[in-house]
Design a protein around this motif. Structure first.
Motif, PDB file in Angstrom:
ATOM      1  N   ILE A   6       0.858  -1.175   0.000  1.00 17.71           N
ATOM      2  CA  ILE A   6       0.000   0.000   0.000  1.00 17.71           C
ATOM      3  C   ILE A   6       0.895   1.227   0.000  1.00 17.71           C
ATOM      4  O   ILE A   6       1.706   1.425   0.896  1.00 17.71           O
ATOM      5  CB  ILE A   6      -0.907   0.026   1.236  1.00 17.71           C
ATOM      6  N   PHE A   7       0.763   2.063  -1.044  1.00 21.07           N
ATOM      7  CA  PHE A   7       1.580   3.258  -1.147  1.00 21.07           C
ATOM      8  C   PHE A   7       0.787   4.470  -0.698  1.00 21.07           C
ATOM      9  O   PHE A   7      -0.326   4.689  -1.147  1.00 21.07           O
ATOM     10  CB  PHE A   7       2.024   3.479  -2.601  1.00 21.07           C
ATOM     11  N   PHE A   8       1.370   5.271   0.170  1.00 20.38           N
ATOM     12  CA  PHE A   8       0.754   6.527   0.572  1.00 20.38           C
ATOM     13  C   PHE A   8       1.529   7.646  -0.103  1.00 20.38           C
ATOM     14  O   PHE A   8       2.344   8.321   0.508  1.00 20.38           O
ATOM     15  CB  PHE A   8       0.774   6.664   2.093  1.00 20.38           C
ATOM     16  N   PHE A   9       1.294   7.804  -1.434  1.00 26.54           N
ATOM     17  CA  PHE A   9       2.011   8.808  -2.188  1.00 26.54           C
ATOM     18  C   PHE A   9       1.544  10.204  -1.793  1.00 26.54           C
ATOM     19  O   PHE A   9       0.365  10.437  -1.598  1.00 26.54           O
ATOM     20  CB  PHE A   9       1.765   8.639  -3.692  1.00 26.54           C
ATOM     21  N   LEU A 270       9.367  -0.253  -7.492  1.00 29.02           N
ATOM     22  CA  LEU A 270       7.933  -0.286  -7.234  1.00 29.02           C
ATOM     23  C   LEU A 270       7.454   1.060  -6.705  1.00 29.02           C
ATOM     24  O   LEU A 270       7.983   1.585  -5.732  1.00 29.02           O
ATOM     25  CB  LEU A 270       7.641  -1.390  -6.212  1.00 29.02           C
ATOM     26  N   GLY A 271       6.472   1.639  -7.387  1.00 27.58           N
ATOM     27  CA  GLY A 271       5.924   2.921  -6.957  1.00 27.58           C
ATOM     28  C   GLY A 271       6.636   4.142  -7.497  1.00 27.58           C
ATOM     29  O   GLY A 271       6.252   5.263  -7.188  1.00 27.58           O
ATOM     30  N   GLY A 278      10.299   7.699  -5.126  1.00 28.04           N
ATOM     31  CA  GLY A 278      10.931   6.800  -4.169  1.00 28.04           C
ATOM     32  C   GLY A 278      10.506   7.147  -2.762  1.00 28.04           C
ATOM     33  O   GLY A 278      10.126   8.282  -2.473  1.00 28.04           O
ATOM     34  N   GLY A 279      10.524   6.175  -1.892  1.00 29.21           N
ATOM     35  CA  GLY A 279      10.184   6.416  -0.502  1.00 29.21           C
ATOM     36  C   GLY A 279       8.744   6.842  -0.302  1.00 29.21           C
ATOM     37  O   GLY A 279       8.441   7.603   0.607  1.00 29.21           O
ATOM     38  N   GLY A 280       7.849   6.365  -1.180  1.00 25.24           N
ATOM     39  CA  GLY A 280       6.444   6.718  -1.066  1.00 25.24           C
ATOM     40  C   GLY A 280       6.006   7.861  -1.961  1.00 25.24           C
ATOM     41  O   GLY A 280       4.848   8.267  -1.925  1.00 25.24           O
ATOM     42  N   GLN A 307       5.315   2.085 -14.223  1.00 27.00           N
ATOM     43  CA  GLN A 307       6.429   2.298 -13.297  1.00 27.00           C
ATOM     44  C   GLN A 307       7.771   2.156 -13.997  1.00 27.00           C
ATOM     45  O   GLN A 307       7.895   1.530 -15.054  1.00 27.00           O
ATOM     46  CB  GLN A 307       6.333   1.310 -12.145  1.00 27.00           C
ATOM     47  N   TRP A 308       8.772   2.765 -13.431  1.00 26.00           N
ATOM     48  CA  TRP A 308      10.126   2.641 -13.935  1.00 26.00           C
ATOM     49  C   TRP A 308      10.724   1.278 -13.580  1.00 26.00           C
ATOM     50  O   TRP A 308      10.176   0.534 -12.755  1.00 26.00           O
ATOM     51  CB  TRP A 308      10.995   3.746 -13.335  1.00 26.00           C
ATOM     52  N   VAL A 309      11.862   0.986 -14.216  1.00 27.49           N
ATOM     53  CA  VAL A 309      12.612  -0.231 -13.899  1.00 27.49           C
ATOM     54  C   VAL A 309      14.057   0.145 -13.601  1.00 27.49           C
ATOM     55  O   VAL A 309      14.495   1.264 -13.883  1.00 27.49           O
ATOM     56  CB  VAL A 309      12.551  -1.261 -15.055  1.00 27.49           C
ATOM     57  N   TRP A 310      14.787  -0.806 -13.044  1.00 30.66           N
ATOM     58  CA  TRP A 310      16.168  -0.540 -12.653  1.00 30.66           C
ATOM     59  C   TRP A 310      17.054  -0.466 -13.889  1.00 30.66           C
ATOM     60  O   TRP A 310      17.087  -1.384 -14.702  1.00 30.66           O
ATOM     61  CB  TRP A 310      16.673  -1.631 -11.716  1.00 30.66           C
ATOM     62  N   ASP A 311      17.791   0.642 -14.020  1.00 28.58           N
ATOM     63  CA  ASP A 311      18.695   0.866 -15.141  1.00 28.58           C
ATOM     64  C   ASP A 311      20.071   0.321 -14.778  1.00 28.58           C
ATOM     65  O   ASP A 311      20.718   0.806 -13.842  1.00 28.58           O
ATOM     66  CB  ASP A 311      18.763   2.365 -15.455  1.00 28.58           C
ATOM     67  N   LEU A 312      20.512  -0.665 -15.525  1.00 28.26           N
ATOM     68  CA  LEU A 312      21.767  -1.354 -15.210  1.00 28.26           C
ATOM     69  C   LEU A 312      22.971  -0.438 -15.358  1.00 28.26           C
ATOM     70  O   LEU A 312      23.967  -0.591 -14.645  1.00 28.26           O
ATOM     71  CB  LEU A 312      21.908  -2.571 -16.128  1.00 28.26           C
ATOM     72  N   ASN A 313      22.914   0.502 -16.272  1.00 32.29           N
ATOM     73  CA  ASN A 313      24.038   1.406 -16.500  1.00 32.29           C
ATOM     74  C   ASN A 313      24.076   2.567 -15.512  1.00 32.29           C
ATOM     75  O   ASN A 313      25.126   2.945 -15.005  1.00 32.29           O
ATOM     76  CB  ASN A 313      24.003   1.954 -17.928  1.00 32.29           C
TER      77      ASN A 313
END
Length: 324
Positions: A6-9, A270-271, A278-280, A307-313
């Motif tokens: 549960i995100f409290f954005f 996530l989120g 980040g961080g909500g 949502q974004w994904v982790w960028d390896l570079n």
């Protein structure tokens, strides 16, 4: 797999001059030297062309199906949408390689669809029974493509799934030959509209505050295609496609010690939907003139919030709508 959180954005944003609204809290989009993302030498989906097969389980509104199809077409459309586009977002996923140096596929082609409107395995599914749903599809209409096939099982809003709304919004795995006839990667995503939109279609729906919690519900974000369940579902589909492509057999790219409960390239973000996220905080995204929220563009003038994904570079979460 996309776990349920549960995100409290914070919805306190200011509009920028280019139509964006920016969350003032910067969290560097998850950047960290402590992220333990590793390659475990297993396969990733690197076929020059990957055949995607959709299994529509339950009763589906044709308009909803079109919104989802257009998102899938947008991943590798020969005529990409204007920047920032879904295909630009997929370029970050493509950074991941197998041990031969081959990158994740550039081309996802919708190669077949099966409509299971009779609920052949009931309206209450389990993780394992999804494989039986795939078996029904491949013995009825779809090919069993163990060379370059990827199967996407989508359930309508009246279908219940084991752990749906309690622990997951979607998951990916691979089939067992004893059930389906071959080992093929697949993902499942459900429409949460009737069951838990506040969990799996956030920020388009708000969680109900617990009595005495002090939490005050804020303005809900307007979904870019006007469909809370479907727009929420598309972000989960994006999440699962990124992870099944980079970790199809659970021995590819992931962090953590347990391959059966890995932290994968989308779990890390996530989120996070934009710069400052980040961080909500969801980060900086766009609003159109109808105040619908989005961060990427697709074919046929579509807009999506994924949502974004982790960028390896870059060693951080990243998306094409990044401000830096």
């Amino acid at each position: 797999m996309i776990p349920l959180i549960i995100f409290f954005f914070s919805l306190s944003h200011s509009l920028t001059s280019n139509g964006q609204f920016f969350d003032e809290s910067k969290n560097y989009e998850g950047s960290s030297d402590l992220v333990d993302l590793q390659y475990h030498l297993g396969p990733v989906i690197t076929s020059p062309v990957t055949s995607l097969y959709i299994i529509w389980y339950g009763r589906w509104n044709p308009t909803h199906q079109s919104i989802i199809r257009d998102f899938l077409y947008s991943i590798s459309s020969p005529t990409p949408a204007q920047y920032p586009s879904v295909s630009n977002w997929w370029k970050t996923v493509r950074l991941y390689r197998d041990q031969t140096g081959s990158n994740i596929t550039d081309t996802l082609v919708l190669s077949g669809e099966f409509h299971d409107s009779t609920y052949s395995h009931g309206s209450h599914l389990t993780r394992f029974s999804v494989q039986s749903v795939i078996r029904t599809a491949v013995t009825s209409k779809l090919p069993l493509n163990a060379v370059n096939g990827l199967y996407l099982v989508l359930t309508s809003d009246d279908v219940e799934m084991q752990e749906f709304c309690r622990a997951i919004c979607g998951f990916h795995y691979f089939t067992f030959p004893s059930v389906v006839g071959a080992t093929v990667p697949y993902a499942w995503v459900g429409n949460s509209r009737k069951q838990c939109p506040e969990m799996c279609a956030y920020p388009f729906a708000q969680p109900k505050p617990f009595p005495g919690s002090g939490f005050v519900a804020r303005e809900k974000m307007k979904p870019p295609n006007g469909e809370v369940g479907i727009d929420g579902m598309i972000s989960v589909i994006a999440h699962e496609l990124a992870e099944v492509s980079s970790n199809p057999m659970l021995n590819g790219w992931y962090g953590g010690e347990d391959a059966t409960a890995p932290t994968e390239i989308a779990d890390l973000c996530l989120g996070v939907y934009g710069s400052g996220g980040g961080g909500g905080y969801m980060g900086s995204v766009y609003k159109d003139r109808w105040r619908n929220v989005y961060n990427v563009k697709g074919v046929k003038g579509r807009k999506y919030l994924i949502q974004w994904v982790w960028d390896l570079n870059r060693n951080r979460c990243f998306g094409p709508n990044a401000m830096n």
